[in-house]
Design a protein around this motif. Structure first.
Motif, PDB file in Angstrom:
ATOM      1  N   CYS A  58       0.852  -1.206   0.000  1.00 46.61           N
ATOM      2  CA  CYS A  58       0.000   0.000   0.000  1.00 46.61           C
ATOM      3  C   CYS A  58       0.879   1.244   0.000  1.00 46.61           C
ATOM      4  O   CYS A  58       2.046   1.177   0.385  1.00 46.61           O
ATOM      5  CB  CYS A  58      -0.878   0.053   1.249  1.00 46.61           C
ATOM      6  SG  CYS A  58      -2.040  -1.298   1.368  1.00 46.61           S
ATOM      7  N   ALA A  59       0.284   2.355  -0.373  1.00 50.46           N
ATOM      8  CA  ALA A  59       0.971   3.636  -0.193  1.00 50.46           C
ATOM      9  C   ALA A  59       0.484   4.204   1.136  1.00 50.46           C
ATOM     10  O   ALA A  59      -0.709   4.192   1.417  1.00 50.46           O
ATOM     11  CB  ALA A  59       0.621   4.581  -1.339  1.00 50.46           C
ATOM     12  N   ALA A  60       1.415   4.653   1.949  1.00 49.94           N
ATOM     13  CA  ALA A  60       1.045   5.276   3.223  1.00 49.94           C
ATOM     14  C   ALA A  60       1.952   6.471   3.408  1.00 49.94           C
ATOM     15  O   ALA A  60       3.173   6.313   3.469  1.00 49.94           O
ATOM     16  CB  ALA A  60       1.226   4.296   4.372  1.00 49.94           C
ATOM     17  N   ALA A  61       1.370   7.668   3.457  1.00 50.91           N
ATOM     18  CA  ALA A  61       2.210   8.872   3.488  1.00 50.91           C
ATOM     19  C   ALA A  61       1.565   9.949   4.335  1.00 50.91           C
ATOM     20  O   ALA A  61       0.347   9.958   4.532  1.00 50.91           O
ATOM     21  CB  ALA A  61       2.405   9.395   2.060  1.00 50.91           C
ATOM     22  N   TRP A  62       2.413  10.846   4.828  1.00 51.47           N
ATOM     23  CA  TRP A  62       1.923  12.020   5.553  1.00 51.47           C
ATOM     24  C   TRP A  62       1.469  13.071   4.546  1.00 51.47           C
ATOM     25  O   TRP A  62       2.107  13.260   3.503  1.00 51.47           O
ATOM     26  CB  TRP A  62       3.038  12.619   6.416  1.00 51.47           C
ATOM     27  CG  TRP A  62       3.429  11.755   7.565  1.00 51.47           C
ATOM     28  CD1 TRP A  62       4.450  10.855   7.604  1.00 51.47           C
ATOM     29  CD2 TRP A  62       2.780  11.680   8.844  1.00 51.47           C
ATOM     30  NE1 TRP A  62       4.480  10.219   8.832  1.00 51.47           N
ATOM     31  CE2 TRP A  62       3.471  10.718   9.621  1.00 51.47           C
ATOM     32  CE3 TRP A  62       1.685  12.328   9.416  1.00 51.47           C
ATOM     33  CZ2 TRP A  62       3.108  10.391  10.930  1.00 51.47           C
ATOM     34  CZ3 TRP A  62       1.330  12.004  10.721  1.00 51.47           C
ATOM     35  CH2 TRP A  62       2.030  11.052  11.458  1.00 51.47           C
ATOM     36  N   ASP A  63       0.366  13.735   4.864  1.00 53.50           N
ATOM     37  CA  ASP A  63      -0.056  14.904   4.096  1.00 53.50           C
ATOM     38  C   ASP A  63      -0.323  15.985   5.148  1.00 53.50           C
ATOM     39  O   ASP A  63      -1.420  16.040   5.713  1.00 53.50           O
ATOM     40  CB  ASP A  63      -1.316  14.571   3.284  1.00 53.50           C
ATOM     41  CG  ASP A  63      -1.780  15.772   2.471  1.00 53.50           C
ATOM     42  OD1 ASP A  63      -0.979  16.708   2.281  1.00 53.50           O
ATOM     43  OD2 ASP A  63      -2.953  15.787   2.046  1.00 53.50           O
ATOM     44  N   GLY A  64       0.687  16.780   5.452  1.00 53.74           N
ATOM     45  CA  GLY A  64       0.590  17.681   6.602  1.00 53.74           C
ATOM     46  C   GLY A  64       0.455  16.843   7.857  1.00 53.74           C
ATOM     47  O   GLY A  64       1.238  15.932   8.104  1.00 53.74           O
ATOM     48  N   GLY A  65      -0.606  17.112   8.628  1.00 56.84           N
ATOM     49  CA  GLY A  65      -0.822  16.341   9.860  1.00 56.84           C
ATOM     50  C   GLY A  65      -1.664  15.096   9.642  1.00 56.84           C
ATOM     51  O   GLY A  65      -1.956  14.373  10.594  1.00 56.84           O
ATOM     52  N   ASP A  66      -2.097  14.854   8.395  1.00 56.56           N
ATOM     53  CA  ASP A  66      -2.927  13.678   8.111  1.00 56.56           C
ATOM     54  C   ASP A  66      -2.064  12.530   7.604  1.00 56.56           C
ATOM     55  O   ASP A  66      -0.978  12.750   7.054  1.00 56.56           O
ATOM     56  CB  ASP A  66      -3.962  13.977   7.020  1.00 56.56           C
ATOM     57  CG  ASP A  66      -4.931  15.092   7.411  1.00 56.56           C
ATOM     58  OD1 ASP A  66      -4.877  15.561   8.567  1.00 56.56           O
ATOM     59  OD2 ASP A  66      -5.736  15.487   6.546  1.00 56.56           O
ATOM     60  N   VAL A  67      -2.588  11.316   7.762  1.00 54.85           N
ATOM     61  CA  VAL A  67      -1.954  10.166   7.104  1.00 54.85           C
ATOM     62  C   VAL A  67      -2.935   9.663   6.043  1.00 54.85           C
ATOM     63  O   VAL A  67      -4.133   9.496   6.315  1.00 54.85           O
ATOM     64  CB  VAL A  67      -1.654   9.040   8.117  1.00 54.85           C
ATOM     65  CG1 VAL A  67      -1.247   7.755   7.394  1.00 54.85           C
ATOM     66  CG2 VAL A  67      -0.527   9.473   9.054  1.00 54.85           C
ATOM     67  N   VAL A  68      -2.412   9.450   4.829  1.00 58.75           N
ATOM     68  CA  VAL A  68      -3.253   8.955   3.745  1.00 58.75           C
ATOM     69  C   VAL A  68      -2.755   7.568   3.344  1.00 58.75           C
ATOM     70  O   VAL A  68      -1.568   7.367   3.095  1.00 58.75           O
ATOM     71  CB  VAL A  68      -3.217   9.917   2.532  1.00 58.75           C
ATOM     72  CG1 VAL A  68      -4.080   9.380   1.390  1.00 58.75           C
ATOM     73  CG2 VAL A  68      -3.681  11.311   2.951  1.00 58.75           C
ATOM     74  N   VAL A  69      -3.685   6.617   3.312  1.00 57.81           N
ATOM     75  CA  VAL A  69      -3.352   5.242   2.911  1.00 57.81           C
ATOM     76  C   VAL A  69      -4.138   4.939   1.642  1.00 57.81           C
ATOM     77  O   VAL A  69      -5.354   5.182   1.581  1.00 57.81           O
ATOM     78  CB  VAL A  69      -3.727   4.228   4.011  1.00 57.81           C
ATOM     79  CG1 VAL A  69      -3.328   2.809   3.593  1.00 57.81           C
ATOM     80  CG2 VAL A  69      -3.073   4.594   5.337  1.00 57.81           C
ATOM     81  N   ALA A  70      -3.458   4.421   0.638  1.00 58.03           N
ATOM     82  CA  ALA A  70      -4.136   4.129  -0.628  1.00 58.03           C
ATOM     83  C   ALA A  70      -3.566   2.861  -1.232  1.00 58.03           C
ATOM     84  O   ALA A  70      -2.477   2.431  -0.873  1.00 58.03           O
ATOM     85  CB  ALA A  70      -3.962   5.304  -1.592  1.00 58.03           C
ATOM     86  N   GLY A  71      -4.311   2.289  -2.138  1.00 60.41           N
ATOM     87  CA  GLY A  71      -3.848   1.086  -2.850  1.00 60.41           C
ATOM     88  C   GLY A  71      -4.168  -0.159  -2.055  1.00 60.41           C
ATOM     89  O   GLY A  71      -4.386  -0.119  -0.854  1.00 60.41           O
ATOM     90  N   ARG A  72      -4.223  -1.279  -2.771  1.00 60.88           N
ATOM     91  CA  ARG A  72      -4.578  -2.537  -2.114  1.00 60.88           C
ATOM     92  C   ARG A  72      -3.342  -3.335  -1.749  1.00 60.88           C
ATOM     93  O   ARG A  72      -2.344  -3.288  -2.451  1.00 60.88           O
ATOM     94  CB  ARG A  72      -5.427  -3.381  -3.065  1.00 60.88           C
ATOM     95  CG  ARG A  72      -6.798  -2.785  -3.222  1.00 60.88           C
ATOM     96  CD  ARG A  72      -7.619  -3.593  -4.200  1.00 60.88           C
ATOM     97  NE  ARG A  72      -8.995  -3.153  -4.118  1.00 60.88           N
ATOM     98  CZ  ARG A  72     -10.010  -3.922  -3.774  1.00 60.88           C
ATOM     99  NH1 ARG A  72      -9.826  -5.196  -3.504  1.00 60.88           N
ATOM    100  NH2 ARG A  72     -11.232  -3.455  -3.732  1.00 60.88           N
TER     101      ARG A  72
END
Ligand code: EPZ
Length: 422
Positions: A58-72
């Motif tokens: 999966c992709a897991a990254a910081w976006d400012g103070g958020d964490v975004v997880v995408a992909g299977r």
């Protein structure tokens, strides 16, 4: 480095709860679309869970103070370094199993607060059709035909095992009924997230939870609940150092037993809707026996923190932890600061001196997350300078605790930049 004896004043904002964020990151593996967790604290355990997600594709990254997880997830093997290091890695097995029919992981093992087996997690997954093979500390779980809903009764109200069943139940075919569930607010938060993604979890927060499985989950943006243990830490810091501190962004009801204990010890506690103010000027008094338990009882994680706040109280306090066998590893550090503490009941009880004697600064070492924070809380009250080693443990659960306390006026600084847990 802490130079104690200075009262704390001001308002501290409570960050989002580590113990909610970690299961939410595991749950994101079940989602077909992107997940955004809002306002996530930068903790080494969060980074570790993001590494687990990346390790399975999966992709897991910081976006400012958020964490975004995408992909299977495309790979069923969780990276060994993170799985062994973090107990929360066990939560990633059920969603992988549900998604891919196979999960390979390592046993998280015991830790410095006592043995922490995962037999109830594995037993529940077996009831749901998984096959569990163990080779050394490697764990291979398979369910080629998928998981199926089941009726499960936990042997004890384990937070993690309840979360595993929620995650497995959402991925399973058919309904799952869980009895003897833990009732912690972080479980309610996980259920709220799963339902926001299209799942159907009912009864979270009670001892019986029903999950309708097989619904495809989509992604969602979600703000995790506040960290009630961090709020407890700040309240205990105010009691220990003296002063007047508002702990903002966390409903007092989420850590009511801590505030009640501080009030019984002589602190002033003003409870608002979403904040609590703890004031403390004079000498504290002992509060008798405090016993930890599942929510809504006194949280095991708060036990060393409350003990630290009451080290200089006059009159006896005994803190008993019924959840973990070795919660009071911080006792040696308390003793080095001059507190005549002793442990009893094979380490499950901590007896505070009740002699009202002041603490003095000392060189001590954190051996676990909450015990380490408790040493900081104690050092705030100690005369002179304390040096607390092993801050990597503290970084697992607090985003820069020293900065949080320094903003309230504490004389505290970090000698070395944050690094991996030592
Ligand atoms: C969660 O751990 C928290 N961690 C812990 O916080 C917290 O101390 C604990 O719950 C209790 O509230 C996370 O949420 C990531 P349990 P967990 O399963 O789920 C026994 C912190 O400082 N048990 O509720 O691992 C176990 O040995 C951490 O933030 C089994 O015997 O705790 C313990 O005695 C530390 N077999 C009791 O249940 C099992 O399979 C409760 O543990 C599972 C648990």
């Amino acid at each position: 480095m802490v130079r104690g004896g200075r009262p704390l004043y001001g308002t501290a904002q409570v960050p989002a709860a580590k113990n909610s964020v970690l299961p939410l990151l595991a749950a994101s593996l079940l989602c077909g679309g992107p997940v955004r967790l809002r306002g996530v604290p930068r903790l080494s355990d969060v980074e570790g869970c993001m590494a687990l997600l990346r390790g399975v594709g999966c992709a897991a990254a910081w976006d400012g103070g958020d964490v975004v997880v995408a992909g299977r997830a495309a790979c069923c093997r969780l990276p060994a370094a993170e799985t062994a290091r973090m107990r929360a890695s066990v939560l990633f097995a059920a969603p992988l199993l549900g998604r891919l029919g196979r999960a390979e992981t390592a046993l998280p093992g015991g830790c410095n607060i006592g043995a922490r087996p995962v037999d109830w997690h594995l037993g529940a997954l077996e009831r749901m059709g998984a096959r569990v093979e163990q080779a050394g500390d490697r764990l291979i779980l398979t369910a080629p035909a998928g998981l199926r809903g089941a009726c499960i009764r936990l042997q004890g109200p384990s937070v993690g095992a309840t979360e595993t069943v929620l995650l497995a139940g959402c991925a399973a075919h058919g309904p799952t009924r869980l009895q003897g569930a833990a009732r912690e607010p972080e479980i309610v938060d996980l259920a709220r997230f799963l339902n926001a993604c299209g799942g159907c979890v009912r009864g979270a927060g009670s001892a019986e939870i029903v999950i309708e499985g097989g619904r495809p989950l989509h992604g969602a943006a979600f703000a995790p609940m506040p960290d009630r243990i961090c709020a407890s830490t700040l309240a205990c810091a105010a009691a220990s150092a003296r002063g007047w501190v508002t702990v903002a962004g966390c409903a007092p009801g989420l850590y009511a037993p801590v505030l009640d204990a501080l009030e019984a010890a002589g602190c002033q506690v003003l409870r608002g809707t979403d904040s609590a103010t703890v004031g403390c000027a004079g000498r504290l008094r002992g509060v008798g026996r405090l016993v930890t338990g599942g929510y809504p009882g006194l949280a095991t994680d708060a036990a060393p923190l409350v003990a630290a706040a009451l080290l200089t109280a006059a009159g006896q306090t005994v803190v008993e932890d019924r959840v973990f066998e070795a919660r009071f590893g911080c006792a040696a550090g308390f003793a080095a600061m001059g507190a005549r503490v002793r442990t009893g009941a094979a380490g499950r009880e901590l007896w505070l001196p009740g002699d009202g004697r002041p603490l003095h600064g000392a060189a001590v070492a954190a051996g676990d997350l909450r015990g380490g924070a408790a040493l900081v809380v104690a050092a705030l009250a100690a005369r002179g300078q304390s040096r607390i080693a092993g801050c990597g443990y503290i970084d697992r659960g607090y985003p820069a605790l020293e900065a949080m306390l320094a903003r309230l006026g504490a004389r505290i600084r970090r000698e070395m930049p944050p690094g991996p847990a030592d």
